[in-house]
Design a protein around this motif. Sequence first.
Motif, PDB file in Angstrom:
ATOM      1  N   TYR A   1       0.842  -1.200   0.000  1.00 27.31           N
ATOM      2  CA  TYR A   1       0.000   0.000   0.000  1.00 27.31           C
ATOM      3  C   TYR A   1       0.878   1.250   0.000  1.00 27.31           C
ATOM      4  CZ  TYR A   1      -3.475   3.481   1.018  1.00 27.31           C
ATOM      5  OH  TYR A   1      -4.261   4.587   0.939  1.00 27.31           O
ATOM      6  N   ALA A   2       1.950   1.236   0.806  1.00 28.33           N
ATOM      7  CA  ALA A   2       2.850   2.394   0.858  1.00 28.33           C
ATOM      8  C   ALA A   2       3.449   2.668  -0.527  1.00 28.33           C
ATOM      9  CB  ALA A   2       3.954   2.148   1.879  1.00 28.33           C
ATOM     10  N   SER A   3       3.837   1.611  -1.225  1.00 25.15           N
ATOM     11  CA  SER A   3       4.420   1.796  -2.571  1.00 25.15           C
ATOM     12  C   SER A   3       3.414   2.456  -3.498  1.00 25.15           C
ATOM     13  CB  SER A   3       4.825   0.454  -3.190  1.00 25.15           C
ATOM     14  OG  SER A   3       5.663  -0.242  -2.336  1.00 25.15           O
ATOM     15  N   LYS A   4       2.185   1.971  -3.417  1.00 27.70           N
ATOM     16  CA  LYS A   4       1.154   2.532  -4.302  1.00 27.70           C
ATOM     17  C   LYS A   4       0.862   3.988  -3.912  1.00 27.70           C
ATOM     18  CE  LYS A   4      -3.459   2.055  -5.972  1.00 27.70           C
ATOM     19  NZ  LYS A   4      -4.350   1.232  -6.679  1.00 27.70           N
ATOM     20  N   TYR A   5       0.732   4.240  -2.628  1.00 28.60           N
ATOM     21  CA  TYR A   5       0.405   5.573  -2.115  1.00 28.60           C
ATOM     22  C   TYR A   5       1.471   6.584  -2.531  1.00 28.60           C
ATOM     23  CZ  TYR A   5      -0.943   9.091   1.363  1.00 28.60           C
ATOM     24  OH  TYR A   5      -1.329  10.234   1.989  1.00 28.60           O
ATOM     25  N   ARG A   6       2.729   6.131  -2.486  1.00 31.25           N
ATOM     26  CA  ARG A   6       3.839   7.036  -2.843  1.00 31.25           C
ATOM     27  C   ARG A   6       4.112   7.053  -4.339  1.00 31.25           C
ATOM     28  NH1 ARG A   6       7.656   4.255   1.488  1.00 31.25           N
ATOM     29  NH2 ARG A   6       6.959   5.254   3.400  1.00 31.25           N
ATOM     30  N   ASN A   7       3.299   6.317  -5.076  1.00 32.41           N
ATOM     31  CA  ASN A   7       3.484   6.242  -6.511  1.00 32.41           C
ATOM     32  C   ASN A   7       4.849   5.674  -6.885  1.00 32.41           C
ATOM     33  OD1 ASN A   7       2.062   6.497  -8.763  1.00 32.41           O
ATOM     34  ND2 ASN A   7       2.086   8.757  -8.844  1.00 32.41           N
ATOM     35  N   GLU A   8       5.319   4.727  -6.100  1.00 36.45           N
ATOM     36  CA  GLU A   8       6.607   4.088  -6.400  1.00 36.45           C
ATOM     37  C   GLU A   8       6.326   2.774  -7.128  1.00 36.45           C
ATOM     38  OE1 GLU A   8       9.034   5.776  -2.514  1.00 36.45           O
ATOM     39  OE2 GLU A   8       8.192   3.775  -2.496  1.00 36.45           O
TER      40      GLU A   8
END
Length: 340
Positions: A150-157
């Motif tokens: 989720y963090a990766s998606k949220y940060r657009n990484e």
Amino acid sequence: MPRRGAAALKEAPASGGASDEAPFSNDQLVDVYRKVLAARRFEERAAQAYTQAKIGGYCHLYIGQEASGAGFLSSIRLGWDYAITAYRDHVAPLFMGTPAGPLMAELYGKATGVSGGKGGSMHMYDAPRGFMGGWGIVGGQIPIAIGLAYASKYRNEDRVTLCFIGDGAAPIGAFHESLNLAGILDLPIVFIIENNAYAMGTALKYTNSRTDLHMYGEAYGMDHRAVDGMDLFAVRRCAVDVIEKARQGRPQLVESITYRFRGHSMADAGQYRTKEEVQEWRDRDPLEWLEGYLKEHGILTEDQIGHINDEVRHEMKEAVDFAENSPAPEAGALYENVYA
Ligand SMILES: Cc1ncc(C[n+]2csc(CCOP(=O)(O)OP(=O)(O)O)c2C)c(N)n1
């Protein structure tokens, strides 16, 4: 050989690896061989040290399952993507580039260990390389993996999370909640159930309502498939494909059908399995298979293989020496990194 989940493998290559063109370049194959060999020797040294009571607590070996880990972990972007697993966790960081010394020192409970000597066998960690831990609570890593993805998606990484799971964790609530969330949120995650047929001494059919575990993906609208986890090439082909799909926001569930050659942990003599069953799987030893492939295809000569073996043996001896000569953590370290 009789194969568990044979129905699940209908569409997966079950060749033992040699069927089609190798899904690796020759250089990559030599690198994978070196890593699988290092993993095997590392764990053999760990087992030896454990029986000499130099290592305390639990110690779960991955020996036999290496083709599964190697296929997936050779297919991610090292230092960028994440991987997380359960307590059978010595080999994943080795495949991701963590040096053997700090891993061995962690087993010995030394201050130079990857978790400062406070985690031991079940809690290896190497965040800079993307290895987000071994987790001792069955299934504990699964919701954490959701958080990473989720963090990766949220940060657009553009990162993928690989979440390795034992078959014994498939019935727990967090597994199902996590699959559901991954589906709803279109997370860049690959769940890999490493189905080695047993949860401690309990055979799969006693712990799971269904034994073709990848089918759980159906309930969550997720792409799912089984792969022959003893077949390095089959795993690699599968890994490249599912990682690409996950990177595009399509979560994936793979059931990698594999086997551990040793007991559940160092304390387990494995009385619940027949010698014949263990032997059938040992006949497909991924390390021996890979060595044979390299020789047969003229990628490495007998001499070159011998040379790599010498180097790896030396590297593991150095890891053990490093662990043995390292200091124990200071008493005050008990109060560091404690959250409540
Ligand atoms: C929540 C929880 N319950 C029970 C245990 C005890 N336990 C440790 S390993 C294990 C079996 C897990 O088997 P599996 O998920 O198939 O992984 P494998 O050991 O085969 O890799 C159990 C029940 C635990 N660590 N955590």
